[in-house]
Write an enzyme that holds these catalytic residues in place. Structure first.
Site, mmCIF file in Angstrom:
data_model
loop_
_atom_site.group_PDB
_atom_site.id
_atom_site.type_symbol
_atom_site.label_atom_id
_atom_site.label_comp_id
_atom_site.label_asym_id
_atom_site.label_seq_id
_atom_site.Cartn_x
_atom_site.Cartn_y
_atom_site.Cartn_z
ATOM 1 N N ASP A 69 31.302 52.422 59.570
ATOM 2 C CA ASP A 69 31.136 52.253 61.021
ATOM 3 C C ASP A 69 32.344 51.547 61.622
ATOM 4 O O ASP A 69 32.719 51.789 62.768
ATOM 5 C CB ASP A 69 29.851 51.455 61.324
ATOM 6 N N VAL B 291 35.729 41.209 46.850
ATOM 7 C CA VAL B 291 35.108 40.231 47.734
ATOM 8 C C VAL B 291 34.932 40.833 49.129
ATOM 9 O O VAL B 291 35.810 41.529 49.624
ATOM 10 C CB VAL B 291 36.014 38.975 47.862
ATOM 11 N N HIS C 251 34.824 38.273 43.069
ATOM 12 C CA HIS C 251 35.928 37.332 43.002
ATOM 13 C C HIS C 251 36.612 37.425 41.648
ATOM 14 O O HIS C 251 35.968 37.478 40.602
ATOM 15 C CB HIS C 251 35.412 35.906 43.234
ATOM 16 N N SER D 274 48.425 18.917 12.612
ATOM 17 C CA SER D 274 47.221 19.765 12.753
ATOM 18 C C SER D 274 46.341 19.319 13.916
ATOM 19 O O SER D 274 45.265 18.769 13.710
ATOM 20 C CB SER D 274 46.433 19.827 11.446
ATOM 21 N N ASP E 160 33.284 43.293 50.195
ATOM 22 C CA ASP E 160 33.037 44.719 50.368
ATOM 23 C C ASP E 160 31.605 44.985 50.803
ATOM 24 O O ASP E 160 31.279 46.086 51.230
ATOM 25 C CB ASP E 160 33.299 45.481 49.053
ATOM 26 N N LYS F 278 51.290 9.302 8.704
ATOM 27 C CA LYS F 278 50.766 10.265 7.739
ATOM 28 C C LYS F 278 51.677 10.385 6.518
ATOM 29 O O LYS F 278 51.237 10.249 5.380
ATOM 30 C CB LYS F 278 50.643 11.670 8.368
ATOM 31 N N SER F 279 52.968 10.673 6.781
ATOM 32 C CA SER F 279 53.880 10.959 5.681
ATOM 33 C C SER F 279 54.112 9.725 4.822
ATOM 34 O O SER F 279 54.197 9.814 3.597
ATOM 35 C CB SER F 279 55.216 11.482 6.224
#
Lengths: 638, 305
Positions: A171, A36, A117, A544, A38, A476-477
């Site tokens: 410079d 950044v 960046h 899942s 430069d 579920k089970s």
């Protein structure tokens, strides 16, 4: 508006001369990179200005916008020319790749201005992928930074062979030779293992114009080349045309029954009418009879040319096939080692299924092994379980079916690929292939005479996989248990794979991080598939939580009937039930990565069946589901 | 990596091949592509490249023109002739609500007019056709925000562009995957410059509308811009009379919003010579861009091409 006129009679001859010059003019694609501030944008703005490409109206608006900014003697903030997006102008940084065009008497240039960046490093890899040369900018006051090393490493990875180290803002250090020489020495030491074919360091001031077009009077100690003359003359010749012939078929050209051609771009080498060729995958041979273009048939086509090839015989060829010369065939395998740049916020997880695109080939693929991660600052390699945004890893990739490829060093276009997310379709990462792994070719499936059909017939049932997904405590089970009991009482052979139970045995080595959850589901998907092959009705009851892995489970099931059952019970209801006291623990922070609390649950977008756990009791849900499962098994509704 | 010169393809030839490859990728990867046809010089090059990409097949998708009803008459005549000569499927759409409400550049101002008759009309046509890929002739050298756009540029279901969330585009590998409702804008001329376009038109002998060539045309002056009075709908000031001047257009659009330049360049060589000497950028002749800073970027986020 100014009126411009030309003497018409001589225009045509002048233009012919000028056009001839244009044809001889080469094209150099380069990118600028650095940290950044430069001064990349300033440098490109300077190049455009000095090559007199800034037009009057642009110059006027630029002078206006440049007030209250650091400007050179021309009263212009050159970075304004290239920082295109409003957001960037406000933040004062470049956030994406911008392409700029300019030309001198000797060459045409396409410049990719890439961001410094940190979070946008992926864009630098993007810019580098089509560049012949890179200008690495360094602020003379700051020297070689982490970003400088990171970008140079990516240049090397992507295979940019020519580098100009522009030590900018010279410079501001009083045109001091010692500063310049120290930076050059440090950079050369770092870059010696990066495989650059040429590296030249130039002290410049983009703002003041020192050493851009002509030698700077402020630096009599510097005797090297100036930037623009160097860019105009550096030889970056590629030997693509001398490489083995590669023709990825992009599109089958079939205007009528009498013409069948294969359209694509020669990605390497060359081909002539009369050449024998092979289809890389099927190894079917044929001979080229015509090379068709709208401008007429050609005798020869070279790397970079988009043509349509016609063969002497009917061969089964479709998009994704690669035509090659016999004796110069590419790798054809479903496993290879590659280096991967990760470009997305979502981390790379071994085992997860992605789409891989290489040339015109698009196949499901996954990372089977993350060998190590390279620290881009020190180039040290260390073990890793995942890759994060902007990280680089060395990986083994397995594709669902074999593909044709080369190593990146041999052929950039047939050795590079991208990985695509199967749900968001985002481009997640980009890779370059090191080498193919033969192992995969020697591992084939043993086929046995007793198959799923035979075993299923013995049991008088149709194997299928019923896959439950839902939060912990959603029911579920309970429902799975009821279904299994009903099936058993109907004389069916069923088996429940339960998340908790499987984690006590097969998956006891796995924790609850994202990558462990992916592997957890992959293993149970394979087990479910094997059990279905054995003729069973398989009921899988796992939280899942990720869409990607449920999709993977469906794919692993292959031709086995697969039903995704979403037990949609709201989090509040599950938490109120809390049969195992887990939510309470998770809320107290005693369990990490708990789905719904501290780890995400991605609800299915299109489940096959939705059960509403808060509205229906388990028996109702089981009845509804059983009717479906039974119907698929017998072909009759009940 | 492309490198031209004595050992490889010429600069124009490699640009041509790159564009052809992009066209073929669209045809192979999308269900319902469409090509935007604006009748200008870039569209003429686009059409030429599309014909080359699929030869000897015909262009396997339709060409779509958004007709604001304020285009130059010569443009419409040229469009219909091209469709007949090259045998492509031409679709023309005008925003019916805009037409019913008589939306025009005089009463509604250039930015509302453009929004209704161009941006909204385009959206309507793309939605109605269910197109998943729309090919356009935009070039990266045209304008600052275009310089950052991908060749395959993703649009969400509202046709909006999110410049901060663009897919990285490496090598020649294009990610063409879409979710339902999303679409892609594709720009095969991304890496061409205006000069490339003109030299290609010259070397390939591509036909363009006569509006690009200097002819005596009836013009009036509006805020320093020369406007050609193409039909009786143009609103002249009381007592104002159009005067004949030798002018041509560098870019084409709706005639009341398109500035002409004084020029004697009556043929291609003269235009290219004039271009080289020119000191103003081509979009300056378009009144819609100068409405406000960042205006093109804003329009694109809203779905403008």
């Amino acid at each position: 508006m100014a009126s411009v006129s030309m003497t018409a009679p001589t225009a045509e001859t002048a233009l012919d001369l000028w056009l001839a010059e244009q044809t001889d003019k080469g094209l150099l694609r380069f990118l600028t990179c650095g940290s950044v501030d430069d001064g990349k944008s300033t440098l490109i703005g300077r190049l455009l200005y000095d090559s007199q490409l800034i037009l009057d109206d642009q110059l006027a608006s630029l002078r206006k916008e440049s007030r209250n900014r650091t400007t050179g003697d021309e009263g212009i903030d050159f970075s304004l020319l290239v920082d295109g997006l409003t957001a960037e102008r406000e933040q004062g940084i470049t956030i994406d790749v911008a392409y700029r065009f300019f030309s001198t008497d000797k060459r045409k240039f396409i410049v990719a201005d890439t961001p410094g960046h940190e979070q946008y490093t992926r864009n630098m890899a993007t810019g580098a992928s089509n560049a012949d040369l890179a200008i690495v900018l360094i602020d003379a006051r700051k020297g070689v930074l982490t970003q400088t090393r990171r970008h140079s490493f990516i240049l090397s990875l992507i295979g940019v062979k020519h580098v100009v180290l522009a030590v900018n803002k010279i410079d501001l250090v009083g045109y001091d030779a010692t500063v310049f020489h120290a930076i050059e020495a440090e950079y050369r030491a770092f870059a010696k293992d990066l495989g650059f074919e040429s590296l030249v360091a130039i002290p410049v001031s983009a703002l003041r114009g020192d050493n851009i077009l002509a030698a700077s009077e402020h630096m009599p100690w510097y005797h090297g080349p100036q930037l623009v003359p160097y860019l105009e003359t550096i030889e970056v010749g590629s030997d693509r045309i001398e490489r083995p012939f590669r023709f990825p078929v992009q599109w089958v050209n079939r205007p009528n029954l009498d013409f069948r051609g294969f359209s694509g771009t020669v990605s390497a080498g060359s081909v002539k009418v009369g050449d024998d060729i092979l289809v890389a995958a099927s190894r079917k041979p044929a001979t080229i009879t015509r090379i068709v273009t709208m401008d007429g048939d050609q005798q020869r086509a070279i790397a970079g040319e988009a043509v349509t090839l016609v063969l002497d015989r009917e061969v089964d060829i479709s998009r994704g096939d690669v035509l090659v010369h016999p004796g110069e065939t590419p790798d054809y395998s479903n496993q290879f080692q590659a280096r991967l740049v990760w470009m997305n916020d979502e981390q790379a997880i071994p085992g997860r299924s992605y789409l891989l695109k290489l040339g015109a080939q698009l196949v499901p693929a996954s990372i089977t092994d993350l060998k190590f991660r390279t620290n881009v600052n020190t180039l040290e390699e260390s073990a890793a379980k995942t890759l994060e945004l902007n990280e680089v890893g060395t990986v083994t990739i397995a594709t669902d079916k074999p593909i044709a490829f080369d190593s990146y060093g041999d052929n950039a276009l047939s050795g590079s690929f991208i990985l695509i997310d199967r749900i968001s379709n985002a481009t997640l990462g980009a890779g370059v292939i090191d080498f193919g792994l033969r192992r995969a070719q020697n591992l084939s499936y043993q086929s046995f005479d007793v198959n799923r059909k035979v075993r299923a017939e013995m049991k008088g049932q149709t194997p299928q996989i019923v896959w439950f997904t839902g939060l912990s405590g959603s029911g579920k089970s309970t429902v799975a248990n009821l279904i299994e009991k009903r099936l058993t009482s109907e004389g069916r052979h069923a088996y429940i794979l339960d998340g908790d139970n499987v984690r006590h045995g097969l998956n006891k080595d796995l924790g609850f991080t994202d990558e462990a959850r992916v592997e957890n589901i992959r293993r149970v998907s394979e087990v479910a598939r094997l059990m279905a092959d054995a003729g069973l009705i398989v009921i899988v009851s796992f939280i899942s939580p990720f869409r990607n892995e449920r999709r993977l489970a469906r794919e692993i099931a292959g031709d086995v009937k697969f039903t995704e059952v979403f037990v949609n019970t709201p989090l509040e209801v599950c938490e109120a039930r809390d049969p195992k006291g887990l939510y309470a623990k998770a809320r107290r922070g005693e369990i990490e990565n708990f789905t719904g609390i501290s780890s995400p649950y991605e609800a299915p977008e299109k489940p096959d069946i939705v059960l509403h756990g808060a509205l229906q009791d388990p028996l109702q849900m089981a009845d509804e589901l059983f009717a479906k499962v039974f119907e698929w098994d017998t072909g009759y509704s009940i | 990596m492309t490198n031209s010169g004595p050992r490889g393809l010429s600069h124009l030839k490699s640009l041509e091949s790159e564009s052809i490859e992009i066209f073929r990728e669209v045809a192979a990867s999308f269900e319902r592509p469409v090509m935007m046809y604006s009748i200008g010089k870039d569209s003429s090059v686009l059409l030429h490249l599309a014909r080359k990409a699929f030869y000897p097949s015909r262009i396997p998708f339709p060409l779509l023109h958004i007709d604001t009803t304020w285009k130059f008459r010569e443009m419409i005549a040229f469009r219909d002739r091209m469709a007949k000569e090259h045998g492509f499927e031409l679709l023309v759409h005008t925003n019916p609500e805009g037409l019913a409400a008589n939306v025009n550049p005089f009463d509604h101002g250039s930015s509302r007019y453009t929004d209704i008759m161009k941006t909204q009309a385009l959206r309507q046509a793309l939605n109605a056709g269910g197109y998943d890929a729309a090919i356009g002739g935009a070039r990266r050298d045209e304008e600052k925000s275009r310089a950052k756009e991908r060749i395959f540029s993703h649009r969400n279901a509202q046709h909006a562009w999110d410049p901060k969330n663009q897919r990285p585009e490496l090598w020649r590998i294009f990610n063409t995957r879409l979710a339902p409702g999303e679409s892609m804008r594709v720009f095969p001329l991304s890496n061409w410059t205006e000069l490339d376009i003109w030299t290609y038109i010259y070397s390939e002998g591509i036909e363009i509308t006569p509006l690009y060539f200097a002819r005596p045309r009836p013009v009036v002056e509006r805020s320093g811009t020369l406007i050609m009075v193409d039909d009786e709908r143009y609103r002249l000031e009381p007592g104002e009379k159009p005067r004949e001047e030798m002018v041509r257009f560098r870019t084409l659009g709706c005639y009341p919003l398109t500035g002409a330049i004084r020029s004697d360049a009556a043929d291609l060589p003269s235009i290219i010579m004039e271009m080289q000497a020119s000191r103003t950028s081509e979009r300056e002749g378009r009144l819609i861009d100068s409405d406000q800073a960042g205006s093109m970027e804003k329009k694109k986020q809203e779905g403008y091409f």
